[in-house]
Design a protein around this motif. Structure first.
Motif, PDB file in Angstrom:
ATOM      1  N   ARG A  15      25.568  16.652  36.820  1.00 30.40           N
ATOM      2  CA  ARG A  15      24.181  15.977  36.391  1.00 30.40           C
ATOM      3  C   ARG A  15      24.869  15.317  35.231  1.00 30.40           C
ATOM      4  NH1 ARG A  15      19.923  19.641  34.246  1.00 30.40           N
ATOM      5  NH2 ARG A  15      19.183  17.660  34.267  1.00 30.40           N
ATOM      6  N   VAL A  16      24.141  14.181  35.051  1.00 28.05           N
ATOM      7  CA  VAL A  16      24.379  13.218  33.481  1.00 28.05           C
ATOM      8  C   VAL A  16      22.649  13.183  32.751  1.00 28.05           C
ATOM      9  CG1 VAL A  16      25.059  11.077  32.590  1.00 28.05           C
ATOM     10  CG2 VAL A  16      25.887  11.665  35.022  1.00 28.05           C
ATOM     11  N   VAL A  17      23.630  13.619  31.218  1.00 30.91           N
ATOM     12  CA  VAL A  17      22.323  13.892  30.693  1.00 30.91           C
ATOM     13  C   VAL A  17      22.536  12.819  29.472  1.00 30.91           C
ATOM     14  CG1 VAL A  17      21.439  15.740  31.855  1.00 30.91           C
ATOM     15  CG2 VAL A  17      22.613  15.596  29.221  1.00 30.91           C
ATOM     16  N   ILE A  18      21.247  12.077  29.272  1.00 30.20           N
ATOM     17  CA  ILE A  18      21.763  10.980  28.034  1.00 30.20           C
ATOM     18  C   ILE A  18      21.055  11.686  26.410  1.00 30.20           C
ATOM     19  CG2 ILE A  18      20.739   9.314  26.501  1.00 30.20           C
ATOM     20  CD1 ILE A  18      19.636   8.464  28.925  1.00 30.20           C
ATOM     21  N   SER A  19      22.512  12.000  25.822  1.00 30.89           N
ATOM     22  CA  SER A  19      22.338  12.879  24.506  1.00 30.89           C
ATOM     23  C   SER A  19      21.738  12.648  23.486  1.00 30.89           C
ATOM     24  CB  SER A  19      23.655  14.025  24.261  1.00 30.89           C
ATOM     25  OG  SER A  19      24.942  12.626  24.125  1.00 30.89           O
ATOM     26  N   GLY A  20      22.233  10.827  23.541  1.00 28.48           N
ATOM     27  CA  GLY A  20      21.820  10.109  22.077  1.00 28.48           C
ATOM     28  C   GLY A  20      21.873   8.753  22.415  1.00 28.48           C
ATOM     29  N   ALA A  21      20.858   8.414  21.612  1.00 25.49           N
ATOM     30  CA  ALA A  21      21.183   6.884  21.694  1.00 25.49           C
ATOM     31  C   ALA A  21      21.025   5.880  20.704  1.00 25.49           C
ATOM     32  CB  ALA A  21      19.559   6.204  22.839  1.00 25.49           C
ATOM     33  N   GLY A  22      20.992   4.747  20.921  1.00 25.24           N
ATOM     34  CA  GLY A  22      21.334   3.713  19.154  1.00 25.24           C
ATOM     35  C   GLY A  22      20.651   2.434  19.742  1.00 25.24           C
ATOM     36  N   ILE A  23      19.930   1.658  18.760  1.00 22.18           N
ATOM     37  CA  ILE A  23      19.136   0.054  19.869  1.00 22.18           C
ATOM     38  C   ILE A  23      19.511  -0.936  17.973  1.00 22.18           C
ATOM     39  CG2 ILE A  23      16.938   0.996  19.547  1.00 22.18           C
ATOM     40  CD1 ILE A  23      16.227  -0.215  21.394  1.00 22.18           C
ATOM     41  N   ILE A  24      19.431  -1.903  18.742  1.00 26.49           N
ATOM     42  CA  ILE A  24      18.875  -3.035  17.241  1.00 26.49           C
ATOM     43  C   ILE A  24      18.382  -3.964  17.803  1.00 26.49           C
ATOM     44  CG2 ILE A  24      21.534  -3.454  16.741  1.00 26.49           C
ATOM     45  CD1 ILE A  24      20.184  -4.679  13.786  1.00 26.49           C
ATOM     46  N   THR A  25      16.865  -4.945  17.693  1.00 25.19           N
ATOM     47  CA  THR A  25      16.274  -5.485  18.686  1.00 25.19           C
ATOM     48  C   THR A  25      16.068  -6.782  17.700  1.00 25.19           C
ATOM     49  OG1 THR A  25      14.449  -4.697  19.588  1.00 25.19           O
ATOM     50  CG2 THR A  25      15.918  -4.092  20.510  1.00 25.19           C
ATOM     51  N   PRO A  26      15.345  -7.292  17.934  1.00 21.75           N
ATOM     52  CA  PRO A  26      15.001  -8.448  17.144  1.00 21.75           C
ATOM     53  C   PRO A  26      13.709  -7.869  16.612  1.00 21.75           C
ATOM     54  CG  PRO A  26      15.342  -9.755  19.004  1.00 21.75           C
ATOM     55  CD  PRO A  26      15.657  -8.521  19.130  1.00 21.75           C
ATOM     56  N   LEU A  27      13.041  -6.378  17.144  1.00 18.23           N
ATOM     57  CA  LEU A  27      12.521  -5.783  16.938  1.00 18.23           C
ATOM     58  C   LEU A  27      12.399  -4.952  15.467  1.00 18.23           C
ATOM     59  CD1 LEU A  27      10.411  -4.378  19.866  1.00 18.23           C
ATOM     60  CD2 LEU A  27       9.092  -5.661  18.396  1.00 18.23           C
ATOM     61  N   GLY A  28      13.451  -4.354  15.712  1.00 20.80           N
ATOM     62  CA  GLY A  28      14.502  -3.783  14.552  1.00 20.80           C
ATOM     63  C   GLY A  28      15.223  -3.083  14.567  1.00 20.80           C
ATOM     64  N   TYR A  29      15.784  -1.897  13.392  1.00 19.18           N
ATOM     65  CA  TYR A  29      16.762  -1.335  13.955  1.00 19.18           C
ATOM     66  C   TYR A  29      16.599   0.026  13.680  1.00 19.18           C
ATOM     67  CZ  TYR A  29      20.670   1.640  12.639  1.00 19.18           C
ATOM     68  OH  TYR A  29      22.006   2.284  12.857  1.00 19.18           O
ATOM     69  N   GLY A  30      16.634   0.510  14.946  1.00 16.04           N
ATOM     70  CA  GLY A  30      16.682   1.998  15.360  1.00 16.04           C
ATOM     71  C   GLY A  30      15.324   2.114  15.824  1.00 16.04           C
ATOM     72  N   TRP A  31      15.370   3.596  17.228  1.00 11.53           N
ATOM     73  CA  TRP A  31      14.105   3.702  18.004  1.00 11.53           C
ATOM     74  C   TRP A  31      12.969   3.791  17.614  1.00 11.53           C
ATOM     75  CZ3 TRP A  31      14.817   3.369  23.621  1.00 11.53           C
ATOM     76  CH2 TRP A  31      15.895   3.584  24.106  1.00 11.53           C
ATOM     77  N   ALA A  32      13.175   4.340  16.628  1.00 11.82           N
ATOM     78  CA  ALA A  32      10.985   4.200  15.523  1.00 11.82           C
ATOM     79  C   ALA A  32      10.744   2.755  15.550  1.00 11.82           C
ATOM     80  CB  ALA A  32      11.084   5.337  15.146  1.00 11.82           C
ATOM     81  N   LYS A  33      11.892   2.207  14.953  1.00 12.74           N
ATOM     82  CA  LYS A  33      10.777   0.389  14.786  1.00 12.74           C
ATOM     83  C   LYS A  33      10.411   0.252  16.047  1.00 12.74           C
ATOM     84  CE  LYS A  33      12.464  -0.158  10.165  1.00 12.74           C
ATOM     85  NZ  LYS A  33      12.773  -1.352   9.706  1.00 12.74           N
ATOM     86  N   ASN A  34      11.559  -0.118  17.450  1.00  9.51           N
ATOM     87  CA  ASN A  34      11.347  -0.761  18.760  1.00  9.51           C
ATOM     88  C   ASN A  34      10.696   0.163  19.810  1.00  9.51           C
ATOM     89  OD1 ASN A  34      13.424  -2.737  19.923  1.00  9.51           O
ATOM     90  ND2 ASN A  34      14.267  -0.982  17.968  1.00  9.51           N
ATOM     91  N   SER A  35      10.376   1.436  18.847  1.00 14.56           N
ATOM     92  CA  SER A  35       8.326   2.204  20.597  1.00 14.56           C
ATOM     93  C   SER A  35       8.015   1.767  20.049  1.00 14.56           C
ATOM     94  CB  SER A  35       9.577   4.059  19.830  1.00 14.56           C
ATOM     95  OG  SER A  35       7.672   4.179  21.113  1.00 14.56           O
ATOM     96  N   SER A  36       7.725   1.790  18.825  1.00 17.81           N
ATOM     97  CA  SER A  36       6.403   1.486  17.757  1.00 17.81           C
ATOM     98  C   SER A  36       6.299  -0.216  18.305  1.00 17.81           C
ATOM     99  CB  SER A  36       6.415   1.016  16.820  1.00 17.81           C
ATOM    100  OG  SER A  36       7.281   0.709  15.971  1.00 17.81           O
ATOM    101  N   GLY A  37       7.189  -1.111  18.226  1.00 17.34           N
ATOM    102  CA  GLY A  37       7.493  -2.466  18.784  1.00 17.34           C
ATOM    103  C   GLY A  37       7.137  -2.130  19.988  1.00 17.34           C
TER     104      GLY A  37
END
Length: 236
Positions: A15-37
């Motif tokens: 089985r394959v699980v995602i243990s961590g993720a990172g993101i930067i987009t025009p919505l901002g840096y980090g999952w918190a900013k992107n999720s709210s966007g």
């Protein structure tokens, strides 16, 4: 993204699980900013200021605003000066993913595969090389632009920044590049070739790609609305 494996006895596959993720987009840096966007339905397209678009029909794109500094890493001051926008975005997303995964690279003695997808890579460095060459100005740093322009260079910088002993795979398959890279890492773990892998995609906005899409009349003049009857194009 960081992936870990778990044995699935029913199919004799991991089985394959995602243990961590990172993101930067025009919505901002980090999952918190992107999720709210995402939840707010925020439009992240804005007028392009990174380069001159006066000769293009479209004037808007998804332009990332980079933080003033990079996350803590092992790069020397000289190495940090060589990082371009694409490399900086990869380091930022990678750092968030690694911290979320809780990985300690000092304790990992096995080779970790890194699978990255990119369409344009660091095209900006290629543009700069060409501009300097045709203007006949000083050729200072031209060698750096050549090496940095190669698509594996940003992945190598990621490894150097965090002390990762890695095998590096680059997949360039247009808009599917990042998804294909994640799929490749998934298969490596599922089939038992490795226990961990790093996967993801990155691209930095650049003039050549923007002008190319614009010349095809593929870019939206107003704002992309993919499900609207009167949609007029996409947004980079």
């Amino acid at each position: 993204m960081g992936f870990n494996s778990m044995l699935d006895g029913r199919r004799q596959r991991n089985r394959v699980v995602i243990s961590g993720a990172g993101i930067i987009t025009p919505l901002g840096y980090g999952w918190a900013k992107n999720s709210s966007g995402f939840r707010a339905g925020r439009n992240a397209l804005s007028p392009v200021t990174l380069f001159d678009v006066s000769r293009q029909k479209a004037k808007i794109a998804g332009q990332v605003n980079l933080p003033e500094s990079l996350p803590e890493n092992r790069l020397t001051l000289r190495q940090k000066k060589r990082i371009d926008r694409a490399g900086a975005m990869l380091l930022l997303a990678g750092s968030e993913a690694f911290h979320a995964s809780g990985w300690n690279f000092a304790e990992m003695d096995r080779l970790i595969p890194i699978c990255l997808g990119t369409s344009a890579g660091s095209m900006e460095l290629g543009e700069n090389y060409y501009r300097v060459a045709i203007e006949g100005k000083t050729r200072r740093r031209q060698a750096e632009r050549i090496t940095g322009y190669q698509t594996h260079r940003q992945g190598m910088q990621l490894c150097e920044a965090f002390g990762i002993n890695a095998s590096l795979t680059i997949i360039s398959n247009a808009c599917s590049s990042g998804a294909n890279a994640i799929g490749h890492a998934f298969r490596l773990i599922q089939r038992g070739h490795v226990r961990r892998a790093v996967a993801g995609g990155y691209d930095a906005l650049c003039k050549m790609v923007f002008a190319g899409f614009d010349s095809l009349s593929a870019l939206s003049i107003t704002s992309p609305r993919p499900f609207a009857d009167d949609r007029d194009g996409l947004g980079l």
